[in-house]
Design a protein around this motif. Sequence first.
Motif, mmCIF file in Angstrom:
data_model
loop_
_atom_site.group_PDB
_atom_site.id
_atom_site.type_symbol
_atom_site.label_atom_id
_atom_site.label_comp_id
_atom_site.label_asym_id
_atom_site.label_seq_id
_atom_site.Cartn_x
_atom_site.Cartn_y
_atom_site.Cartn_z
ATOM 1 N N ARG A 88 -7.223 2.374 5.050
ATOM 2 C CA ARG A 88 -6.987 1.255 4.258
ATOM 3 C C ARG A 88 -5.805 1.434 3.605
ATOM 4 O O ARG A 88 -5.183 0.749 2.775
ATOM 5 C CB ARG A 88 -8.034 0.563 3.434
ATOM 6 N N SER A 89 -5.276 2.836 3.532
ATOM 7 C CA SER A 89 -4.413 3.191 2.482
ATOM 8 C C SER A 89 -2.847 2.845 3.252
ATOM 9 O O SER A 89 -2.686 3.387 4.355
ATOM 10 C CB SER A 89 -4.560 4.742 2.270
ATOM 11 N N LEU A 90 -2.027 2.324 2.646
ATOM 12 C CA LEU A 90 -0.483 1.944 3.257
ATOM 13 C C LEU A 90 0.187 3.411 3.386
ATOM 14 O O LEU A 90 1.039 3.575 3.979
ATOM 15 C CB LEU A 90 0.215 1.139 2.283
ATOM 16 N N ALA A 91 -0.107 4.418 2.400
ATOM 17 C CA ALA A 91 0.292 5.763 2.340
ATOM 18 C C ALA A 91 0.154 6.312 3.766
ATOM 19 O O ALA A 91 1.117 6.856 4.342
ATOM 20 C CB ALA A 91 0.172 6.495 1.274
ATOM 21 N N TYR A 92 -1.121 6.336 4.028
ATOM 22 C CA TYR A 92 -1.605 7.035 5.210
ATOM 23 C C TYR A 92 -0.770 6.283 6.602
ATOM 24 O O TYR A 92 -0.344 6.946 7.281
ATOM 25 C CB TYR A 92 -3.155 6.587 5.435
ATOM 26 N N SER A 238 1.924 -1.768 20.293
ATOM 27 C CA SER A 238 1.434 -1.586 21.464
ATOM 28 C C SER A 238 0.000 -0.894 21.388
ATOM 29 O O SER A 238 -0.684 -0.634 22.365
ATOM 30 C CB SER A 238 2.270 -1.056 22.486
ATOM 31 N N ASN A 239 -0.419 -0.292 20.360
ATOM 32 C CA ASN A 239 -1.501 0.736 20.407
ATOM 33 C C ASN A 239 -2.084 0.481 18.964
ATOM 34 O O ASN A 239 -1.900 1.207 17.843
ATOM 35 C CB ASN A 239 -1.040 1.925 20.484
ATOM 36 N N ALA A 240 -3.004 -0.601 18.931
ATOM 37 C CA ALA A 240 -3.492 -0.893 17.511
ATOM 38 C C ALA A 240 -4.351 0.061 17.042
ATOM 39 O O ALA A 240 -4.589 0.334 15.731
ATOM 40 C CB ALA A 240 -4.312 -2.139 17.827
ATOM 41 N N ALA A 241 -5.015 0.991 17.861
ATOM 42 C CA ALA A 241 -5.878 1.974 17.516
ATOM 43 C C ALA A 241 -5.121 3.202 16.822
ATOM 44 O O ALA A 241 -5.730 3.972 16.049
ATOM 45 C CB ALA A 241 -6.764 2.520 18.484
ATOM 46 N N GLY A 242 -3.847 3.319 17.051
ATOM 47 C CA GLY A 242 -3.108 4.374 16.615
ATOM 48 C C GLY A 242 -2.720 4.433 14.994
ATOM 49 O O GLY A 242 -2.373 5.630 14.404
ATOM 50 N N GLY A 243 -2.770 3.147 14.533
ATOM 51 C CA GLY A 243 -2.410 3.283 12.986
ATOM 52 C C GLY A 243 -0.861 3.140 12.832
ATOM 53 O O GLY A 243 -0.088 3.283 13.829
ATOM 54 N N GLY A 244 -0.352 3.059 11.438
ATOM 55 C CA GLY A 244 1.039 3.125 11.342
ATOM 56 C C GLY A 244 1.393 1.725 10.813
ATOM 57 O O GLY A 244 0.546 0.577 10.853
ATOM 58 N N LEU A 245 2.583 1.444 10.180
ATOM 59 C CA LEU A 245 2.982 0.295 9.642
ATOM 60 C C LEU A 245 2.783 -0.964 10.520
ATOM 61 O O LEU A 245 2.784 -1.837 10.020
ATOM 62 C CB LEU A 245 4.369 0.440 8.727
ATOM 63 N N GLY A 246 3.336 -0.736 11.815
ATOM 64 C CA GLY A 246 3.208 -1.504 12.889
ATOM 65 C C GLY A 246 1.998 -2.242 13.060
ATOM 66 O O GLY A 246 1.868 -3.282 13.327
ATOM 67 N N VAL A 247 0.900 -1.393 13.067
ATOM 68 C CA VAL A 247 -0.471 -1.979 13.155
ATOM 69 C C VAL A 247 -0.977 -2.649 12.044
ATOM 70 O O VAL A 247 -1.625 -3.595 12.139
ATOM 71 C CB VAL A 247 -1.521 -0.669 13.326
ATOM 72 N N THR A 258 -1.311 -12.625 5.053
ATOM 73 C CA THR A 258 0.087 -12.648 4.875
ATOM 74 C C THR A 258 0.633 -11.568 3.880
ATOM 75 O O THR A 258 1.511 -11.126 3.960
ATOM 76 C CB THR A 258 0.633 -13.963 4.350
ATOM 77 N N ILE A 259 -0.291 -11.531 2.759
ATOM 78 C CA ILE A 259 0.310 -10.413 1.666
ATOM 79 C C ILE A 259 0.093 -9.006 2.366
ATOM 80 O O ILE A 259 1.200 -8.450 2.017
ATOM 81 C CB ILE A 259 -0.837 -10.532 0.400
ATOM 82 N N GLN A 260 -0.772 -8.616 3.135
ATOM 83 C CA GLN A 260 -0.797 -7.395 3.978
ATOM 84 C C GLN A 260 0.457 -7.272 4.787
ATOM 85 O O GLN A 260 1.130 -6.415 4.950
ATOM 86 C CB GLN A 260 -2.271 -7.206 4.811
ATOM 87 N N ILE A 261 0.833 -8.250 5.228
ATOM 88 C CA ILE A 261 2.178 -8.110 6.076
ATOM 89 C C ILE A 261 3.272 -8.004 5.503
ATOM 90 O O ILE A 261 3.878 -7.036 5.798
ATOM 91 C CB ILE A 261 2.220 -9.587 7.118
ATOM 92 N N TRP A 262 3.389 -8.851 4.452
ATOM 93 C CA TRP A 262 4.624 -8.482 3.484
ATOM 94 C C TRP A 262 4.410 -7.211 2.900
ATOM 95 O O TRP A 262 5.643 -6.622 2.805
ATOM 96 C CB TRP A 262 4.559 -9.724 2.235
ATOM 97 N N ALA A 263 3.333 -6.649 2.654
ATOM 98 C CA ALA A 263 3.410 -5.229 1.779
ATOM 99 C C ALA A 263 3.864 -4.281 3.141
ATOM 100 O O ALA A 263 4.453 -3.496 2.633
ATOM 101 C CB ALA A 263 1.950 -5.131 1.349
ATOM 102 N N ALA A 264 3.354 -4.565 4.217
ATOM 103 C CA ALA A 264 3.819 -3.528 5.069
ATOM 104 C C ALA A 264 5.371 -3.681 5.408
ATOM 105 O O ALA A 264 5.963 -2.635 5.572
ATOM 106 C CB ALA A 264 2.997 -3.639 6.431
ATOM 107 N N LEU A 265 5.883 -4.923 5.296
ATOM 108 C CA LEU A 265 7.199 -4.975 5.575
ATOM 109 C C LEU A 265 8.144 -4.348 4.649
ATOM 110 O O LEU A 265 8.992 -3.574 5.028
ATOM 111 C CB LEU A 265 7.553 -6.630 5.749
ATOM 112 N N LEU A 266 7.626 -4.893 3.402
ATOM 113 C CA LEU A 266 8.214 -4.177 1.996
ATOM 114 C C LEU A 266 8.348 -2.458 2.240
ATOM 115 O O LEU A 266 9.458 -1.774 1.912
ATOM 116 C CB LEU A 266 7.756 -4.472 0.806
#
Lengths: 294, 260
Positions: A88-92, A238-247, A258-266
Amino acid sequence: MIARLWHGNTLPVLIVVAAILVFWYAMAVHMNSPWQERMNARAELENVPFTEFASQTWAQAKPLLPAPHQILGEVWKATIEEEITSRRSLAYHSWITLSATLLGFAFGTLLGIGLAVAIIHNEASDRSLMPWIIASQTVPILAIAPMVVVGLGAVGVTGMVPKALISMYLSFFPVVVGMVKGLRSPEQIQLDLMATYNANDWQIFTKLRWPSAIPFLFASMRVGIAISLIGAVVGELSNAAGGGLGVRLLTGSYNGQTIQIWAALLLAAALAATLVALVGVAEKIVLRRMGVAT
Amino acid sequence: MTTVVSAKELSLTFETNDGPVQALSEVSLDINKGEFVSFIGPSGCGKTTFLRVIADLEQPTGGAISINGKTPAEARQNRDYGYVFQAAALLPWRTVERNVALPLEIMGLSTAEQQHRISRTLEMVNLTGFEQKYPWQLSGGMQQRASIARALAFDADLLLMDEPFGALDEIVRDHLNAQLLELWAKTEKTIAFVTHSIPEAVYLSTKIVVMSPRPGRVTDIIDSPLPRERPLDIRETPEFLEVAHRVREGLRAGHSYADE
């Protein structure tokens, strides 16, 4: 201090930021109000004062447009308050994206330099390679990325490498174009000079062409590192299991977070800006050491 | 007298999009060891082209040329000459010292030998103390002196100079001309020097080659009666003015300015 504020970039930037924030909050009220009106009607709240209504639209759990403080709050919560190893960590997730970006960028830069060297030293490769290099960038990356990720996954290559390959695919291009121009940038008089010394190709390359191309290399790398990040994020979709900002973007849009999307975008934008700035710092240091920057 | 450069009926035609352009037409000329030969003429007379043929930077289309009895290509491979260009062409990422070292690195000299030659040649052009400066920290005259030091560093007996002081102001140019004569006396090199300044050509040379354009050809070769020892005020003497007059006549005879 005041003079610095007045003459430097600081004041104009602050004014633009303030204008964006005002516009953003206004748009949040506008876009989130239909849902808020329905909620208030259902709760039989009437004649809600505008100030209270506005703060309601800025505090929804799944707003159409989250307010800036909601996004920053989410970034804070998901980076500082979560364990760094937690999914759940964005840093991760940022680290996953960053590592693929850097690997792909390194590969892409090396590939770009290698192709540029081949192109300037060999007329046949100039004519045969360049059209393909340009054609490679006209293919939509969104179509190629899933094929690379799924295809490599089928033969057991998963994780960072497929994403890095997509980053490489995007980032080698500006490096080839910049380096071909850079390695060809020495003036005729300098090439004549090397000829009068009977210098061989290798000496001309190391003592004249390569140093001349360094400013071009850094200009290309600035573009290259930013699109490397885009390549890594696209690969992650293309790989939702792999993690990352794209996921995080992907799962956020599945769940209407939406808040999560914008946080990842930022975070992705901040990461890209930091990387570009770091290339700029490296450029300054290298050029100063070469003596060409004052 | 040993002949250093010998050209016989040398011709060169450039193929351009507007058709062939004859840059050199049957130029025959000998340059002897220890001479200071100036080439003078208006733009397009082929003086720079002739220098570039000696340096193997252009290929003649007719006639014959030899440098120390070798072809230009062999002479270049043997590093028989140093070339000073119109612009200093110093590499901006190298200090003065490293710029002078460039040909020495390419020749593969030892670091100690490089250091020895750098300090010796920088002293010759009065640039001692500027070793660690970058080109942009120097004036135009100093940059050109550094480029002369670079051409001297590998000790070729022949120095080819293509309007080296053309971009400098008159005062700096006078100063560098005097220095160049000193250098020439000290090193006993053979110098081929392209210029479009009559006083410069007369002041420096033991032999002045007057050229005219379309096609580039030699109209007069003047052996200077001036002594080798030349203070700057020699330019006021009747002998000097007489040579200058003959150069001017030679230029006029070539109709060099008639259509300009």
